[in-house]
Design an enzyme around this catalytic site. Structure first.
Site, short mmCIF file in Angstrom:
data_model
loop_
_atom_site.label_atom_id
_atom_site.label_comp_id
_atom_site.label_asym_id
_atom_site.label_seq_id
_atom_site.Cartn_x
_atom_site.Cartn_y
_atom_site.Cartn_z
N LYS A 1 0.84 -1.21 0.00
CA LYS A 1 0.00 0.00 0.00
C LYS A 1 0.86 1.25 0.00
O LYS A 1 0.57 2.23 -0.69
CB LYS A 1 -0.92 0.00 1.23
CG LYS A 1 -2.12 -0.94 1.11
CD LYS A 1 -3.31 -0.24 0.45
CE LYS A 1 -4.30 -1.20 -0.17
NZ LYS A 1 -5.04 -2.01 0.78
N LYS B 1 -3.83 -11.71 -8.79
CA LYS B 1 -4.97 -11.69 -7.86
C LYS B 1 -6.16 -10.90 -8.40
O LYS B 1 -6.00 -9.82 -8.95
CB LYS B 1 -4.49 -11.05 -6.55
CG LYS B 1 -5.49 -11.16 -5.43
CD LYS B 1 -5.05 -10.34 -4.23
CE LYS B 1 -6.27 -9.77 -3.53
NZ LYS B 1 -5.96 -8.75 -2.56
N LYS C 1 -10.43 -5.45 -6.37
CA LYS C 1 -11.24 -4.31 -6.77
C LYS C 1 -10.41 -3.21 -7.39
O LYS C 1 -10.85 -2.49 -8.25
CB LYS C 1 -11.96 -3.73 -5.55
CG LYS C 1 -13.11 -4.59 -5.09
CD LYS C 1 -13.66 -4.08 -3.79
CE LYS C 1 -13.00 -4.77 -2.63
NZ LYS C 1 -13.92 -5.30 -1.64
P1 TYM Z 1 -10.93 -7.28 1.54
O1 TYM Z 1 -12.09 -6.38 1.69
O2 TYM Z 1 -9.79 -6.83 0.70
O3 TYM Z 1 -11.40 -8.68 1.01
C1 TYM Z 1 -12.44 -9.37 1.68
C2 TYM Z 1 -12.18 -10.85 1.69
O4 TYM Z 1 -12.04 -11.34 0.37
C3 TYM Z 1 -10.81 -12.06 0.26
N1 TYM Z 1 -10.27 -11.88 -1.09
C4 TYM Z 1 -9.84 -12.89 -1.85
N2 TYM Z 1 -9.80 -14.22 -1.63
C5 TYM Z 1 -9.32 -14.99 -2.62
N3 TYM Z 1 -8.91 -14.51 -3.82
C6 TYM Z 1 -8.94 -13.19 -4.08
N4 TYM Z 1 -8.55 -12.73 -5.26
C7 TYM Z 1 -9.41 -12.31 -3.07
N5 TYM Z 1 -9.59 -10.97 -2.98
C8 TYM Z 1 -10.10 -10.73 -1.77
C9 TYM Z 1 -9.90 -11.48 1.31
O5 TYM Z 1 -8.90 -12.37 1.67
C10 TYM Z 1 -10.88 -11.22 2.43
O6 TYM Z 1 -11.09 -12.40 3.16
N6 TYM Z 1 -8.58 -6.67 5.89
C11 TYM Z 1 -9.70 -7.31 5.23
C12 TYM Z 1 -11.05 -6.95 5.84
C13 TYM Z 1 -11.12 -7.21 7.29
C14 TYM Z 1 -11.24 -8.48 7.91
C15 TYM Z 1 -11.25 -8.21 9.32
C16 TYM Z 1 -11.33 -9.78 7.44
C17 TYM Z 1 -11.06 -6.28 8.27
N7 TYM Z 1 -11.15 -6.87 9.48
C18 TYM Z 1 -11.36 -9.26 10.24
C19 TYM Z 1 -11.44 -10.81 8.37
C20 TYM Z 1 -11.45 -10.54 9.74
C21 TYM Z 1 -9.70 -6.89 3.79
O7 TYM Z 1 -9.19 -5.86 3.44
O8 TYM Z 1 -10.39 -7.71 2.97
#
Ligand code: TYM
Length: 330
Positions: free
Chosen positions: A111, A194, A197
């Site tokens: 980031k 990957k 978004k």
């Molecule tokens: P975020 O919003 O980027 O993504 C949400 C969830 O989707 C999964 N993910 C993927 N899994 C497999 N392949 C991909 N290409 C892919 N892109 C996204 C992410 O691994 C995630 O599980 N930090 C987290 C949000 C968060 C969170 C938490 C998650 C905040 N607090 C506590 C679990 C527990 C995040 O930015 O996810």
């Protein structure tokens, strides 16, 4: 019964990566565990969304959670900022989170490279906020994709450190979880590693994408001229197409194209057509539900209120106990 917690940042529509990483199989899981699914709106502030964007995106994730099959009567679905005790726990955890370890987190480094003019403290302490989300319900299992593995490791570190510092056995050690399988990484369509978004136009297939859009994106996915040697190793963009196919298509379909690839007879046009149709079929029920639910403001509001109440009952209790452990006046 295990406590399961999963979160998604409200920064846009959910894509197939989010679905397979954080939601797959939850319909079964929500009945067998105590489940919390939340919308990480505090986390999304690191990129400074406008108030309108923030509100729209929170609603969108909620609708997509429901459309994907979460039952608000069974699981607790809530918005992170509706449980402000999270911020208090985050503050406590920050007192035992060290600059060096936070700076070494891969997502922070990525980031910081991506947004060099906005390396804010929230970005640095992101793992402490994520740990607060998980520990506030004393969760055992956290469905996430591969990209969140390191954050879970940090959560265990913070939980252990707290337990040792105060000589308690209060927080469990949560594990990253994908339904008994390896953590998953759904690839993007642009040949990059990957689906995400913010990875650029055409990389991600969103759950709410219309069939015509899905067809267009898949047909434009990066491929190559095809193998020239039988049984050759697949280059990354091609491996990615197969990985996507494994996620949404039948085993027979995958085997058919594997065979064609190995015999150097594969036609990527055909493979992509099939992949697009299978994605369309796979996402259809979700797409339809998104349309229905988006129109039902009253229901969405009710779900949010229900979730808020249940989240505060669980999280409020934890933070009260943590305050006592730390030594604040009861
Ligand atoms: P975020 O919003 O980027 O993504 C949400 C969830 O989707 C999964 N993910 C993927 N899994 C497999 N392949 C991909 N290409 C892919 N892109 C996204 C992410 O691994 C995630 O599980 N930090 C987290 C949000 C968060 C969170 C938490 C998650 C905040 N607090 C506590 C679990 C527990 C995040 O930015 O996810």
């Amino acid at each position: 019964m295990d406590i399961v917690l999963s979160g998604i940042r409200p920064t846009g529509n959910l894509h197939l990566g989010n679905y397979f990483g954080a939601l797959r199989n939850f319909t079964k899981m929500q009945h067998e565990n105590t489940c919390y699914f939340f919308i990480a709106d505090y986390h999304s502030l690191t990129t400074h969304p406008t108030p309108e964007h923030l509100q729209d995106n929170v609603k969108q994730v909620l609708v997509e959670y429901l459309a994907a099959g979460l039952d608000p009567e069974v699981a607790t679905i809530y918005v992170q900022s509706d449980l402000p005790q999270t911020a208090e726990l985050y503050l406590f955890l920050n007192m035992n989170a060290y600059k060096g370890e936070l700076e070494r987190v891969t997502t922070f480094k990525e980031k910081a490279k991506k947004q060099p003019n906005n390396i804010n403290a929230g970005l640095l302490t992101y793992p402490a906020l994520m740990a607060a989300d998980i520990l506030i319900h004393r969760a055992h299992k956290v469905p996430v994709g591969k990209d969140q593995e390191q954050h879970l490791e940090m959560t265990r570190t913070f939980a252990n450190r707290f337990n040792r510092l105060y000589k308690v056995d209060y927080f469990p050690e949560p594990v990253a979880y994908n339904f008994g399988e390896e953590l998953i990484k759904i690839p993007g369509l642009d040949g990059s590693g990957k689906m995400g978004k913010s990875e650029g136009e055409g990389n991600a297939i969103f759950l709410a994408d219309e069939p015509a859009v899905i067809r267009k994106k898949v047909m434009r996915a990066v491929s190559d001229a095809g193998p020239t040697e039988k049984n050759s190793v697949k280059p990354e963009p091609i491996r990615n197409l197969f990985l996507l196919m494994q996620a949404v298509s039948s085993a027979d379909t995958v085997a058919y194209f594997e065979e064609k690839y190995n015999a150097c007879e594969i036609r990527y046009g055909d493979m992509k057509k099939q992949l697009a149709e299978d994605i369309i079929i796979f996402t259809e029920p979700i797409r339809e539900r998104v349309k229905e639910l988006s129109a039902d403001e009253a229901y969405i509001k009710k779900v949010m209120e229900m979730g808020k109440e249940k989240a505060i009952a669980s999280g409020g209790k934890t933070v009260k106990e943590v305050r006592e452990i730390i030594g604040f006046r009861p």
